[in-house]
Design an enzyme around this catalytic site. Structure first.
Site, mmCIF file in Angstrom:
data_model
loop_
_atom_site.group_PDB
_atom_site.id
_atom_site.type_symbol
_atom_site.label_atom_id
_atom_site.label_comp_id
_atom_site.label_asym_id
_atom_site.label_seq_id
_atom_site.Cartn_x
_atom_site.Cartn_y
_atom_site.Cartn_z
ATOM 1 N N GLY A 183 0.814 -1.223 0.000
ATOM 2 C CA GLY A 183 0.000 0.000 0.000
ATOM 3 C C GLY A 183 0.840 1.262 0.000
ATOM 4 N N ALA A 235 5.702 3.910 -3.091
ATOM 5 C CA ALA A 235 7.130 4.231 -3.262
ATOM 6 C C ALA A 235 7.965 3.052 -2.777
ATOM 7 C CB ALA A 235 7.483 5.490 -2.486
ATOM 8 N N GLU A 242 -0.996 4.339 14.116
ATOM 9 C CA GLU A 242 0.188 4.786 13.382
ATOM 10 C C GLU A 242 0.730 6.117 13.902
ATOM 11 O OE1 GLU A 242 1.672 3.032 10.499
ATOM 12 O OE2 GLU A 242 0.458 1.353 11.194
ATOM 13 N N HIS A 280 -0.929 6.723 4.929
ATOM 14 C CA HIS A 280 -1.118 7.546 6.140
ATOM 15 C C HIS A 280 -1.803 8.844 5.719
ATOM 16 C CE1 HIS A 280 2.637 5.527 8.045
ATOM 17 N NE2 HIS A 280 1.563 5.050 8.637
ATOM 18 N N CYS A 296 7.248 12.757 7.448
ATOM 19 C CA CYS A 296 7.367 11.429 8.077
ATOM 20 C C CYS A 296 8.582 11.376 8.995
ATOM 21 C CB CYS A 296 7.581 10.340 7.029
ATOM 22 S SG CYS A 296 6.269 10.194 5.839
HETATM 23 O O1 SUG Z 1 5.502 2.616 7.243
HETATM 24 N N1 SUG Z 1 8.082 2.676 4.853
HETATM 25 C C1 SUG Z 1 7.317 3.362 5.881
HETATM 26 C C2 SUG Z 1 7.120 4.816 5.527
HETATM 27 C C3 SUG Z 1 6.503 5.583 6.661
HETATM 28 C C4 SUG Z 1 6.118 6.963 6.266
HETATM 29 N N2 SUG Z 1 5.585 7.654 7.378
HETATM 30 C C5 SUG Z 1 4.592 8.598 7.323
HETATM 31 N N3 SUG Z 1 3.848 8.730 6.265
HETATM 32 N N4 SUG Z 1 4.373 9.279 8.382
HETATM 33 C C6 SUG Z 1 5.952 2.675 6.089
HETATM 34 O O2 SUG Z 1 5.375 2.222 5.102
HETATM 35 C C7 SUG Z 1 9.319 0.789 3.930
HETATM 36 C C8 SUG Z 1 10.379 -0.176 4.407
HETATM 37 C C9 SUG Z 1 10.763 -1.198 3.382
HETATM 38 O O3 SUG Z 1 9.943 -1.548 2.555
HETATM 39 O O4 SUG Z 1 11.917 -1.680 3.446
HETATM 40 C C10 SUG Z 1 8.575 1.469 5.068
HETATM 41 O O5 SUG Z 1 8.463 0.894 6.131
#
Ligand code: SUG
Length: 424
Positions: free
Chosen positions: A27, A30, A170, A238, A355
């Site tokens: 979800g 990126a 979260e 989020h 973030c």
């Molecule tokens: O929880 N990415 C985090 C990004 C968090 C962004 N935070 C906010 N929007 N506040 C997540 O999805 C990716 C790690 C990986 O795939 O190796 C990751 O955890």
């Protein structure tokens, strides 16, 4: 209680030495689209430090939180795994989870209710259980241990346990605070997702309600609104991917909330001073907003009282977003200044400028000074990062014992520098 000394401090997560692209977050478009890329932990941490310095240069107080201990051997042990099990394809995501540097996104560390909002007049913090994603669900106890040191003054702070994991929480990424000034009671807005879509709705209404109760928030100044399921479906895992608030201003995409008008009305009923800066889909589509992280900006109040928007380079470089930003800067709305920052290493995992920071409005004198940044400390941290952080991590190196040793030693060197060995 006199809250005159309250200031907003941004606590940025220092990017950990195991930063890698494992594609663990369904979800989060990126992160999943960069799965398997080679990561650059040293550059990532230096980008994060440069962002902190840029915010200090704007005249804003800056703090930081530390990377958590990785690889997390006890997480693996409880799954009956060891590092060498990374050789088996089906075990790789679990070993990668034990290596994840995801604690860098401190907007997910906790929900914070500043002292003027709470029944007992203390600033309340609840670590987020991050229950939806296995690699993130391991964070909260270590995060809590760190918050307990940074905010140890229990006349000023109350630190809770995370809410039970059947209710996904979260943290600040799904929470906004509106206020006329930090010292005055604010209105806290919790944004939850309805489950059942193609991607997980990570924030549950039950968790939001529990946090509001734990923090002793007044029901008249607490609002629960639903995230637009279409936004979650489009990759806004989020709420802070599609809206951000600061002071009286809500800066939001037109499609952020399930019931747009109802959401604005509910907030306005509790907070009549609300100023909505809405970006219409005709100017910036939902997909473009999510791809460029326009709303994952830091919306900050500068010492002169004006607001600035700290946006990621990806927004700055988008023609559609830039047109909107140029118009906004030239207009007479509340946001008159836009500054871009380069956090591309974090962005590739779905983590933008917002973030990377946890906002805590408090009296800076009540915070453990070891967590506060100045230029000298930033220089010293950069030297440790340059010396110890891996230059790059290939996906196949996750699980490698020599690299694991380097990662452990790198964090130890940082703790040593900061005199925070008690968190080893
Ligand atoms: O929880 N990415 C985090 C990004 C968090 C962004 N935070 C906010 N929007 N506040 C997540 O999805 C990716 C790690 C990986 O795939 O190796 C990751 O955890």
């Amino acid at each position: 209680m006199n809250h005159a000394r309250l200031r907003e401090i941004n606590f940025d997560g220092i990017v950990g030495p195991s930063h890698n692209y494992a594609g663990l977050s369904l979800g989060n478009l990126a992160a999943t689209s960069h799965a398997g890329d080679i990561s650059h932990p040293r550059a990532a941490a230096l980008q994060g430090l440069a962002k902190m310095r840029a915010n200090m240069a704007l005249g804003l107080p800056q703090g930081f939180l530390l990377p958590l201990p990785r690889p997390n051997e006890s997480f693996l042990a409880r799954l009956g795994l060891t590092q060498s099990d990374a050789a088996e394809r089906e075990n790789r995501p679990l070993v990668a989870a034990a290596w994840s540097a995801s604690a860098m996104w401190t907007a997910n560390a906790a929900t914070v209710s500043p002292a003027p909002d709470t029944a007992d007049g203390r600033c309340h913090l609840t670590p987020a259980n991050l229950a939806t994603m296995p690699h993130r669900a391991q964070e909260w106890r270590d995060t809590k241990a760190q918050l307990a040191v940074a905010f140890a003054d229990d006349s000023a702070f109350a630190l809770h346990d995370a809410v039970p994991p059947f209710f996904g929480d979260e943290g600040a990424a799904n929470h906004m605070r509106l206020c006329t000034e930090h010292a005055a009671p604010g209105v806290e807005v919790f944004v939850y997702g309805r489950p059942g879509g193609a991607f997980p709705a990570r924030q549950s209404l039950q968790a939001s309600r529990a946090v509001a109760r734990l923090h002793g928030l007044s029901p008249e100044r607490t609002i629960f609104i639903e995230q637009n399921p279409a936004a979650i479906e489009a990759g806004a895992f989020h709420n802070d991917v599609v809206s951000v608030a600061n002071g009286r201003v809500l800066f939001t995409h037109e499609e952020a909330f399930a019931e747009r008008e109802g959401a604005y009305e509910a907030i306005r009923a509790a907070f009549p001073e609300l100023q909505v800066v809405e970006v219409p889909s005709s100017d910036v589509s939902l997909a473009e907003a999510i791809a460029t992280y326009l709303f994952n900006a830091q919306l900050v109040t500068l010492p002169d009282g004006n607001m600035a928007l700290v946006v990621p380079m990806e927004s700055w470089n988008s023609a559609a977003v830039r047109r909107f930003l140029d118009r906004m800067e030239a207009g007479n709305g509340p946001i008159r200044r836009v500054t871009p920052v380069d956090v591309t290493q974090s962005m590739a995992n779905g983590g933008g400028p917002a973030c990377l920071r946890l906002r805590v409005a408090c009296d800076p004198a009540t915070v453990d000074p070891r967590f506060l940044l100045d230029e000298g400390k930033a220089d010293a941290i950069a030297r440790v990062v340059e010396r110890h952080w891996p230059e790059c991590i290939e996906p196949s190196a996750v699980g490698n014992p020599a690299l694991a040793q380097q990662v452990v030693a790198a964090r130890a060197a940082l703790l040593d520098l900061l005199d925070l060995g008690d968190l080893a």
